[in-house]
Design a protein around this motif. Sequence first.
Motif, PDB file in Angstrom:
ATOM      1  N   ALA A  79       0.828  -1.216   0.000  1.00  0.00           N
ATOM      2  CA  ALA A  79       0.000   0.000   0.000  1.00  0.00           C
ATOM      3  C   ALA A  79       0.857   1.259   0.000  1.00  0.00           C
ATOM      4  O   ALA A  79       0.552   2.232  -0.697  1.00  0.00           O
ATOM      5  N   ARG A  80       1.938   1.265   0.748  1.00  0.00           N
ATOM      6  CA  ARG A  80       2.815   2.442   0.777  1.00  0.00           C
ATOM      7  C   ARG A  80       3.437   2.678  -0.600  1.00  0.00           C
ATOM      8  O   ARG A  80       3.531   3.807  -1.082  1.00  0.00           O
ATOM      9  N   ASN A  81       3.861   1.571  -1.230  1.00  0.00           N
ATOM     10  CA  ASN A  81       4.426   1.694  -2.578  1.00  0.00           C
ATOM     11  C   ASN A  81       3.388   2.208  -3.548  1.00  0.00           C
ATOM     12  O   ASN A  81       3.658   3.054  -4.395  1.00  0.00           O
ATOM     13  N   LEU A  82       2.164   1.710  -3.430  1.00  0.00           N
ATOM     14  CA  LEU A  82       1.101   2.087  -4.353  1.00  0.00           C
ATOM     15  C   LEU A  82       0.812   3.576  -4.299  1.00  0.00           C
ATOM     16  O   LEU A  82       0.688   4.242  -5.330  1.00  0.00           O
ATOM     17  N   ILE A  86       0.895   6.400  -7.266  1.00  0.00           N
ATOM     18  CA  ILE A  86      -0.241   7.260  -7.610  1.00  0.00           C
ATOM     19  C   ILE A  86       0.189   8.724  -7.509  1.00  0.00           C
ATOM     20  O   ILE A  86      -0.147   9.548  -8.369  1.00  0.00           O
ATOM     21  N   ALA A  87       0.964   9.050  -6.469  1.00  0.00           N
ATOM     22  CA  ALA A  87       1.418  10.438  -6.305  1.00  0.00           C
ATOM     23  C   ALA A  87       2.272  10.869  -7.493  1.00  0.00           C
ATOM     24  O   ALA A  87       2.107  11.972  -8.023  1.00  0.00           O
ATOM     25  N   VAL A  88       3.167  10.005  -7.933  1.00  0.00           N
ATOM     26  CA  VAL A  88       4.034  10.355  -9.060  1.00  0.00           C
ATOM     27  C   VAL A  88       3.211  10.520 -10.336  1.00  0.00           C
ATOM     28  O   VAL A  88       3.360  11.488 -11.084  1.00  0.00           O
ATOM     29  N   GLY A  89       2.317   9.592 -10.582  1.00  0.00           N
ATOM     30  CA  GLY A  89       1.488   9.674 -11.786  1.00  0.00           C
ATOM     31  C   GLY A  89       0.628  10.929 -11.774  1.00  0.00           C
ATOM     32  O   GLY A  89       0.513  11.636 -12.775  1.00  0.00           O
ATOM     33  N   SER A  90       0.030  11.215 -10.616  1.00  0.00           N
ATOM     34  CA  SER A  90      -0.802  12.412 -10.491  1.00  0.00           C
ATOM     35  C   SER A  90       0.055  13.663 -10.674  1.00  0.00           C
ATOM     36  O   SER A  90      -0.382  14.635 -11.279  1.00  0.00           O
ATOM     37  N   GLU A 187      -2.723  17.249  -2.208  1.00  0.00           N
ATOM     38  CA  GLU A 187      -3.058  15.821  -2.153  1.00  0.00           C
ATOM     39  C   GLU A 187      -1.848  14.959  -2.505  1.00  0.00           C
ATOM     40  O   GLU A 187      -1.679  13.865  -1.992  1.00  0.00           O
ATOM     41  N   ILE A 188      -1.009  15.491  -3.410  1.00  0.00           N
ATOM     42  CA  ILE A 188       0.181  14.730  -3.783  1.00  0.00           C
ATOM     43  C   ILE A 188       1.162  14.717  -2.614  1.00  0.00           C
ATOM     44  O   ILE A 188       1.728  13.674  -2.262  1.00  0.00           O
ATOM     45  N   SER A 209      -6.426   7.031   0.655  1.00  0.00           N
ATOM     46  CA  SER A 209      -5.647   8.247   0.450  1.00  0.00           C
ATOM     47  C   SER A 209      -5.151   8.296  -0.994  1.00  0.00           C
ATOM     48  O   SER A 209      -5.149   9.349  -1.643  1.00  0.00           O
ATOM     49  N   GLY A 210      -4.747   7.143  -1.521  1.00  0.00           N
ATOM     50  CA  GLY A 210      -4.297   7.072  -2.906  1.00  0.00           C
ATOM     51  C   GLY A 210      -5.416   7.440  -3.861  1.00  0.00           C
ATOM     52  O   GLY A 210      -5.217   8.141  -4.856  1.00  0.00           O
TER      53      GLY A 210
END
Lengths: 653, 162
Positions: A79-82, A86-90, A187-188, A209-210
């Motif tokens: 989950a932490r990796n995920l 998501i943060a990087v993609g966003s 959010e990122i 959160s993701g």
Amino acid sequence: MSNNKQRSADPAGQHMLKRAEKEGFETVWDRYEAMLPQCGFGQLGVCCRNCYMGPCRVDPFGNGPQKTVCGADADLVVARNLIRQIAVGSAAHSEHGRDVAHALLLASEGHGGYEIKDEVKLHALATEWGIKTDGRKVNEIARDIALMAENEFAKQHGDLLFTKRVPERRREIWKKLGVMPTGIDREIVEAINRSHMGVDNDYRSLVFSGIKTSLADGWGGSMIATELQDILFGRPRPLRAKVNLGVLKKDQVNIVVHGHEPTLSMMLVKASRDPDLTALAKEMGAEGINLAGICCTANEILMRHGIPIAGNHLHQELAILTGAVEAMIVDVQCVMPAIGELAKCFHTEVITTSPKGKAPGTTYMEFHEEKAYDTAREIISKAIKNYQNRNHSKVDIPQEEMDIVAGFTTEEVYNILGGKYRPSYRPLNDGIIAGRIRGVAGIVGCNNPMVPQDFNHVEMTKELLKHDVLVVETGCAAIACGKAGLLKPEAAKDFAGRGLQEICEAVGIPPVLHIGSCVDNTRILTACLEIMKEGGIGNDFNELPAAGAAPEWMSEKAIAIGHYVVGTGIFTLLGGPPLPILGGKNVTKLLTQDMEEITGGKFVFEPDPIKGAHKIINHLNKKREALKLKPMMYPVEVDKGVTKAEAGVPVTV
Amino acid sequence: MKKIYCEINKCFACKGCEIACAVQHSESMDLYQALWEEHPPFPRIFVKSKAGKSSLLYCHHCDKPKCVAACVSGALTRASDTGEVILDTSKCDGCWKCVAACPFGVIIANHDLKKAFKCDLCKGYDMLACVKACPNNALHYCTQEEFQQIVKESSMKVKAGV
């Protein structure tokens, strides 16, 4: 000895790969094969490098450690990796949106060479955002929009403006889950904070959160990019164009633009039409300037100007291998670091333009929005002069060049379906209700050497068309299907089921609608809003007979998009690799099963494109039943059901 | 006879070989699907690491195999031509005498399947999974002479600063 048909389903790709092999050029496929077998811990998401009490790994088979040094189990690591992904993609999409907002601000002040092309959309957005328009000049309104858009990134309180577009019940779901996004940058940053060692230690909390971060992309950064790009550069209109490496011409200066931001590529289009520069090209001995695109920036200039597309993600090296490219001009995202070295084997110059996107072996010509047009002219001029250095005997351009129709948007669908005087989504809704169209599928996303290039996109799309599913596409997926001839209006006759064919013929559209670049995936969201407003087929996203798929995804941007689609309530199927979460059984169950009860959407992982198409078809059928729509007007004889889809096994055996 | 040899100084103890071995011997032979199998897959090769030094444990196909001597059911035999120690799982009773007898501790008592297992040199596959998987190319499937040559070449590369 590699089999090129296994590497690419595109004959142009196969042709270039043959050359690469014969002449000893390294490509992404060679590097992929050398990397096998890839690290199992990484594939399963159970490797954690977040802190230096580690790095750690959890044994997926239960033999070795089941907890990392800090005490995280596989679900927490996954989950932490995920959420970092998501943060990087966003972040990637959102920075794109930020740059567009900045360009709009410049346009409103008359700087850089940017103009405001679409006053209608400008007024519509201004009204939506509560900006006064009566008696005000276009550039004043544009300035207010740009400042409000920039503020969406910096906001600390309140909901993101575009979330107001969403039906009330969907907003309630988001509020209840605590995933209503506030500020895009915020959010990122919050997601990255949560993933730090010892912050959010609950996998469920992290997954939601993701989702929140991804919603700040889909209903935030990406949507700002799409809407403001339409205002700046004009809403796309249906047009004809050509796609594949055959668009490169042996007697012209070939300039390939690659990356994502039309703030650059649009300027290059403008500069390429400058009569001075055309004259310079003729001086160099060329017939003219031929601009072509790769990846999303290609889609942006295709949709608005009909500029031909040389190819999608896995074509970036192959284009250079033709020996016919004077310059490949790149900005950000999806640009392989390998192209600098490869270009050195030819006269091709790779020109990086973004301070955020430098690369070894390239020429850096910084592109400033403030001096956009001048910089674009300089870049094109450099490329033209390079024509003298081309070794014409080394040129090998494959003949493949396919006709396509592109340029569909949420707004355009109104006009197409209803005509000039009665623009409406009614014919689409009626088509779905009456059973001519089973539903709508969005096929999006990248290329991945794990899958023969374009194979999954094309096979899945064809299978869906056969079953009367209207397909909308973006990004590299759209380019893939374009190359295979599915974006021609004639494709309806060859590939679509009877019901879909009837609609396509009546209205004059191809059965696959190219709606743009990856940020334009938000057009799928706004189109769904129009469909719901028109009525009769659902009051929230999860009720619509709709689904999304990324059959050959590879990037973190795709992970972000997948999450905002699932968070919005839509079924999302991934081909190629699964999400790197399977090491966390509870995270996997949450995203592939339980999420359907929570947001209405879920992820499904299916490497086979035909099985994947049928999982989508089953889903659409389920939604049709729940809405009590008429049965399909022209049922297809073999309506295969795939029972394992419901059996709780996330990957088909 | 060809055996598994490891250039231990190149081993990072990343355990890629363990995962590859487990997946190779699983039912589906696919990493993602192996997770869902009824009988969890397990490796026949083990990596240990202490104070930055790795050690690798797997069947060494001893000349005088203690496991063969201990086996009551005849599941363990030594091929007289190749010297390979072969475990025929179908004949195994799960008495664990071989597990106790092995001086390297490389025979696995699988309580789930109630049978003993050990490295089978990936019989029937074109390449040993562990050798293929090692990201540092530390593992080799070769004869002792060939391995000595490999070590010699590696140390020459080190000397040359490659």
